[in-house]
Design an enzyme around this catalytic site. Structure first.
Site, PDB file in Angstrom:
ATOM      1  N   GLY A 209      -8.778   4.460   6.930  1.00  0.00           N
ATOM      2  CA  GLY A 209      -8.430   5.870   7.071  1.00  0.00           C
ATOM      3  C   GLY A 209      -6.948   6.111   7.317  1.00  0.00           C
ATOM      4  O   GLY A 209      -6.418   7.133   6.898  1.00  0.00           O
ATOM      5  N   PHE A 210      -6.309   5.153   7.963  1.00  0.00           N
ATOM      6  CA  PHE A 210      -4.910   5.366   8.335  1.00  0.00           C
ATOM      7  C   PHE A 210      -4.110   4.069   8.250  1.00  0.00           C
ATOM      8  O   PHE A 210      -4.655   2.991   8.498  1.00  0.00           O
ATOM      9  CB  PHE A 210      -4.813   5.909   9.770  1.00  0.00           C
ATOM     10  CG  PHE A 210      -5.543   7.202   9.952  1.00  0.00           C
ATOM     11  CD1 PHE A 210      -4.955   8.418   9.603  1.00  0.00           C
ATOM     12  CD2 PHE A 210      -6.849   7.206  10.429  1.00  0.00           C
ATOM     13  CE1 PHE A 210      -5.650   9.615   9.736  1.00  0.00           C
ATOM     14  CE2 PHE A 210      -7.553   8.402  10.567  1.00  0.00           C
ATOM     15  CZ  PHE A 210      -6.951   9.613  10.222  1.00  0.00           C
ATOM     16  N   GLY A 211      -2.835   4.220   7.926  1.00  0.00           N
ATOM     17  CA  GLY A 211      -1.928   3.085   7.991  1.00  0.00           C
ATOM     18  C   GLY A 211      -1.411   2.931   9.416  1.00  0.00           C
ATOM     19  O   GLY A 211      -1.655   3.784  10.276  1.00  0.00           O
ATOM     20  N   GLY A 212      -0.724   1.821   9.654  1.00  0.00           N
ATOM     21  CA  GLY A 212      -0.037   1.645  10.925  1.00  0.00           C
ATOM     22  C   GLY A 212      -0.913   1.331  12.123  1.00  0.00           C
ATOM     23  O   GLY A 212      -0.465   1.439  13.263  1.00  0.00           O
TER      24      GLY A 212
ATOM     25  N   ASP B 120      -4.717   3.827  -1.959  1.00  0.00           N
ATOM     26  CA  ASP B 120      -5.790   4.204  -1.037  1.00  0.00           C
ATOM     27  C   ASP B 120      -6.267   5.614  -1.324  1.00  0.00           C
ATOM     28  O   ASP B 120      -5.561   6.589  -1.078  1.00  0.00           O
ATOM     29  CB  ASP B 120      -5.277   4.112   0.402  1.00  0.00           C
ATOM     30  CG  ASP B 120      -5.067   2.676   0.837  1.00  0.00           C
ATOM     31  OD1 ASP B 120      -6.054   1.911   0.822  1.00  0.00           O
ATOM     32  OD2 ASP B 120      -3.926   2.314   1.175  1.00  0.00           O
TER      33      ASP B 120
ATOM     34  N   MET C 142      -8.780   8.526  -0.394  1.00  0.00           N
ATOM     35  CA  MET C 142      -9.581   8.972   0.762  1.00  0.00           C
ATOM     36  C   MET C 142     -10.027  10.418   0.561  1.00  0.00           C
ATOM     37  O   MET C 142      -9.258  11.240   0.054  1.00  0.00           O
ATOM     38  CB  MET C 142      -8.751   8.885   2.040  1.00  0.00           C
ATOM     39  CG  MET C 142      -8.131   7.518   2.286  1.00  0.00           C
ATOM     40  SD  MET C 142      -7.289   7.465   3.874  1.00  0.00           S
ATOM     41  CE  MET C 142      -6.472   5.877   3.768  1.00  0.00           C
TER      42      MET C 142
ATOM     43  N   ASP D 101      -6.763  -6.133   4.342  1.00  0.00           N
ATOM     44  CA  ASP D 101      -6.172  -4.793   4.397  1.00  0.00           C
ATOM     45  C   ASP D 101      -6.160  -4.279   5.830  1.00  0.00           C
ATOM     46  O   ASP D 101      -7.221  -4.075   6.416  1.00  0.00           O
ATOM     47  CB  ASP D 101      -7.004  -3.851   3.505  1.00  0.00           C
ATOM     48  CG  ASP D 101      -6.332  -2.515   3.267  1.00  0.00           C
ATOM     49  OD1 ASP D 101      -5.161  -2.340   3.663  1.00  0.00           O
ATOM     50  OD2 ASP D 101      -6.994  -1.639   2.671  1.00  0.00           O
TER      51      ASP D 101
ATOM     52  N   MET E 214     -11.407  -5.501   5.684  1.00  0.00           N
ATOM     53  CA  MET E 214     -10.630  -4.534   6.460  1.00  0.00           C
ATOM     54  C   MET E 214     -10.385  -5.103   7.853  1.00  0.00           C
ATOM     55  O   MET E 214     -11.323  -5.442   8.573  1.00  0.00           O
ATOM     56  CB  MET E 214     -11.405  -3.206   6.614  1.00  0.00           C
ATOM     57  CG  MET E 214     -11.666  -2.426   5.335  1.00  0.00           C
ATOM     58  SD  MET E 214     -10.204  -1.966   4.382  1.00  0.00           S
ATOM     59  CE  MET E 214      -9.223  -1.062   5.582  1.00  0.00           C
TER      60      MET E 214
ATOM     61  N   MET F 160     -12.129   4.996  -0.779  1.00  0.00           N
ATOM     62  CA  MET F 160     -12.759   5.337   0.508  1.00  0.00           C
ATOM     63  C   MET F 160     -13.331   6.732   0.353  1.00  0.00           C
ATOM     64  O   MET F 160     -12.878   7.706   0.967  1.00  0.00           O
ATOM     65  CB  MET F 160     -11.704   5.261   1.634  1.00  0.00           C
ATOM     66  CG  MET F 160     -11.311   3.831   1.976  1.00  0.00           C
ATOM     67  SD  MET F 160      -9.753   3.697   2.877  1.00  0.00           S
ATOM     68  CE  MET F 160      -8.608   3.707   1.493  1.00  0.00           C
TER      69      MET F 160
ATOM     70  N   HIS G   3      -8.416   1.327  -4.048  1.00  0.00           N
ATOM     71  CA  HIS G   3      -9.345   1.175  -2.919  1.00  0.00           C
ATOM     72  C   HIS G   3      -9.995   2.539  -2.671  1.00  0.00           C
ATOM     73  O   HIS G   3      -9.340   3.452  -2.172  1.00  0.00           O
ATOM     74  CB  HIS G   3      -8.525   0.707  -1.702  1.00  0.00           C
ATOM     75  CG  HIS G   3      -9.287   0.591  -0.434  1.00  0.00           C
ATOM     76  ND1 HIS G   3      -8.674   0.345   0.774  1.00  0.00           N
ATOM     77  CD2 HIS G   3     -10.628   0.661  -0.165  1.00  0.00           C
ATOM     78  CE1 HIS G   3      -9.590   0.276   1.726  1.00  0.00           C
ATOM     79  NE2 HIS G   3     -10.777   0.481   1.189  1.00  0.00           N
TER      80      HIS G   3
ATOM     81  N   SER H 273       0.845  -1.194   0.000  1.00  0.00           N
ATOM     82  CA  SER H 273       0.000   0.000   0.000  1.00  0.00           C
ATOM     83  C   SER H 273       0.878   1.241   0.000  1.00  0.00           C
ATOM     84  O   SER H 273       1.646   1.484   0.933  1.00  0.00           O
ATOM     85  CB  SER H 273      -0.894   0.023   1.239  1.00  0.00           C
ATOM     86  OG  SER H 273      -1.475   1.305   1.350  1.00  0.00           O
TER      87      SER H 273
ATOM     88  N   HIS I  34      -1.284  -1.262  -4.305  1.00  0.00           N
ATOM     89  CA  HIS I  34      -2.538  -0.863  -3.660  1.00  0.00           C
ATOM     90  C   HIS I  34      -2.552   0.652  -3.449  1.00  0.00           C
ATOM     91  O   HIS I  34      -1.615   1.219  -2.888  1.00  0.00           O
ATOM     92  CB  HIS I  34      -2.654  -1.586  -2.317  1.00  0.00           C
ATOM     93  CG  HIS I  34      -3.948  -1.370  -1.608  1.00  0.00           C
ATOM     94  ND1 HIS I  34      -5.123  -1.963  -2.009  1.00  0.00           N
ATOM     95  CD2 HIS I  34      -4.262  -0.621  -0.523  1.00  0.00           C
ATOM     96  CE1 HIS I  34      -6.104  -1.604  -1.195  1.00  0.00           C
ATOM     97  NE2 HIS I  34      -5.606  -0.783  -0.287  1.00  0.00           N
TER      98      HIS I  34
ATOM     99  N   GLY J  76      -2.984  -3.692   9.169  1.00  0.00           N
ATOM    100  CA  GLY J  76      -2.259  -4.351  10.261  1.00  0.00           C
ATOM    101  C   GLY J  76      -1.581  -5.645   9.870  1.00  0.00           C
ATOM    102  O   GLY J  76      -1.324  -6.500  10.726  1.00  0.00           O
TER     103      GLY J  76
HETATM  104  C1  DX5 Z   1      -6.261   1.938   5.471  1.00  0.00           C
HETATM  105  C2  DX5 Z   1      -5.803   1.480   4.126  1.00  0.00           C
HETATM  106  C3  DX5 Z   1      -4.721   0.486   4.113  1.00  0.00           C
HETATM  107  C4  DX5 Z   1      -3.450   0.929   4.790  1.00  0.00           C
HETATM  108  C5  DX5 Z   1      -2.865  -0.277   5.476  1.00  0.00           C
HETATM  109  O1  DX5 Z   1      -7.455   2.625   5.346  1.00  0.00           O
HETATM  110  O2  DX5 Z   1      -6.896   0.935   3.409  1.00  0.00           O
HETATM  111  O3  DX5 Z   1      -4.451   0.052   2.791  1.00  0.00           O
HETATM  112  O4  DX5 Z   1      -2.493   1.449   3.913  1.00  0.00           O
HETATM  113  O5  DX5 Z   1      -1.743   0.123   6.178  1.00  0.00           O
HETATM  114  P1  DX5 Z   1      -0.986  -0.860   7.167  1.00  0.00           P
HETATM  115  O6  DX5 Z   1      -0.528  -2.021   6.356  1.00  0.00           O
HETATM  116  O7  DX5 Z   1       0.119  -0.016   7.705  1.00  0.00           O
HETATM  117  O8  DX5 Z   1      -1.989  -1.268   8.227  1.00  0.00           O
HETATM  118 ZN    ZN Z   2      -6.506   0.069   1.425  1.00  0.00          ZN
END
Ligand code: DX5
Ligand code: ZN
Length: 235
Positions: free
Chosen positions: A147-150, A40, A42, A180, A142, A73, A71, A13, A38, A182
């Site tokens: 909304g956020f990575g990490g 994202d 948003m 998708d 999901m 959102m 993806h 991603s 991938h 974690g």
């Molecule tokens: C979150 C995104 C994910 C995100 C995953 O809304 O859809 O694609 O990038 O990030 P990680 O792998 O860090 O959880």
């Molecule tokens: Zn995603």
């Protein structure tokens, strides 16, 4: 139709990449062995974060031959789907909550010659996709709130993944089951064991010093008894 993989597909991603060097970061994961990219999207409305739109997808198209896995959102999604298709998206995935007519949205994506995906939030039941499986190429579960990575992996989604694997197998179609949020080698092992065959990973790839090693570690997380290895004749 997307052919059933015999090893897990890895889709880094770009959300976790260096946004000042997106072209370079795209090429880097392709060279490191990624299968899909991938992306994202948003809108600050459907999810509490803002990223990029079709212009960025179009700019990245010329940097990679990997399928671009978009993806969405955003809500509404329908008015932007043609723009993402024209920008070079190969797969376009939507959340059922982003519009009133999921069936029509999937028809629209398919009519543009693209693979259509349905994304299930942690609180969204599998029933949201049951009546549109014939129009679905990808189901994305999901394992964080979007909304956020990490963010931390939500383990309660493993039962949903297992249910979806049974549902997909009953269709006899090669619907990709991707996860998708974690994803680490440890959670990858759990979701692959539950029946997933595609891993989306932001932090686990772009946060690693060696992208190729990170991708290899995710692939190696496949349990020996998984459907993937059985299909490859090694399980
Ligand atoms: C979150 C995104 C994910 C995100 C995953 O809304 O859809 O694609 O990038 O990030 P990680 O792998 O860090 O959880
Ligand atoms: Zn995603």
């Amino acid at each position: 139709m997307i052919t059933s993989p015999t090893r897990p597909l890895i889709a880094p991603s770009l959300l976790a990449a260096d946004f000042a060097r997106l072209g370079e970061e795209t090429r880097a994961v392709e060279q490191a062995g990624a299968d899909w990219l991938h992306l994202d999207v948003m809108d600050g409305h459907f999810v509490p974060n803002i990223t990029f739109g079709p212009l960025v997808v179009k700019a990245l198209r010329k940097h990679t031959s990997m399928p671009m896995d978009v993806h969405l959102m955003i809500a509404p999604a329908d008015p932007y789907i043609t723009a993402f298709a024209e920008a070079g998206a190969d797969h376009i995935s939507v959340h059922p909550e982003s519009g009133p007519h999921l069936h029509r949205t999937l028809q629209l994506i398919r009519s543009l010659g693209k693979k259509a995906g349905v994304v299930l939030n942690p609180a969204t039941p599998v029933e949201a996709v049951v009546n549109v499986l014939d129009l679905t190429d990808i189901i994305m579960v999901m394992t964080v709130n979007p909304g956020f990575g990490g963010q931390a992996f939500i383990a309660s989604q493993l039962a949903k993944i297992a249910t979806l694997r049974r549902m997909i197998d009953e269709t006899g179609r090669d619907i990709v089951l991707q996860i998708d949020g974690g994803i680490t080698p440890k959670t990858a092992h759990e979701v692959l064991r539950a029946g997933a065959n595609c891993l989306i990973a932001g932090t686990a790839v772009y946060g690693a010093p060696d992208y190729a090693a990170a991708i290899t570690a995710l692939r190696a997380a496949a349990p020996a008894t998984s459907a993937l290895n059985a299909a490859a004749g090694t399980g």
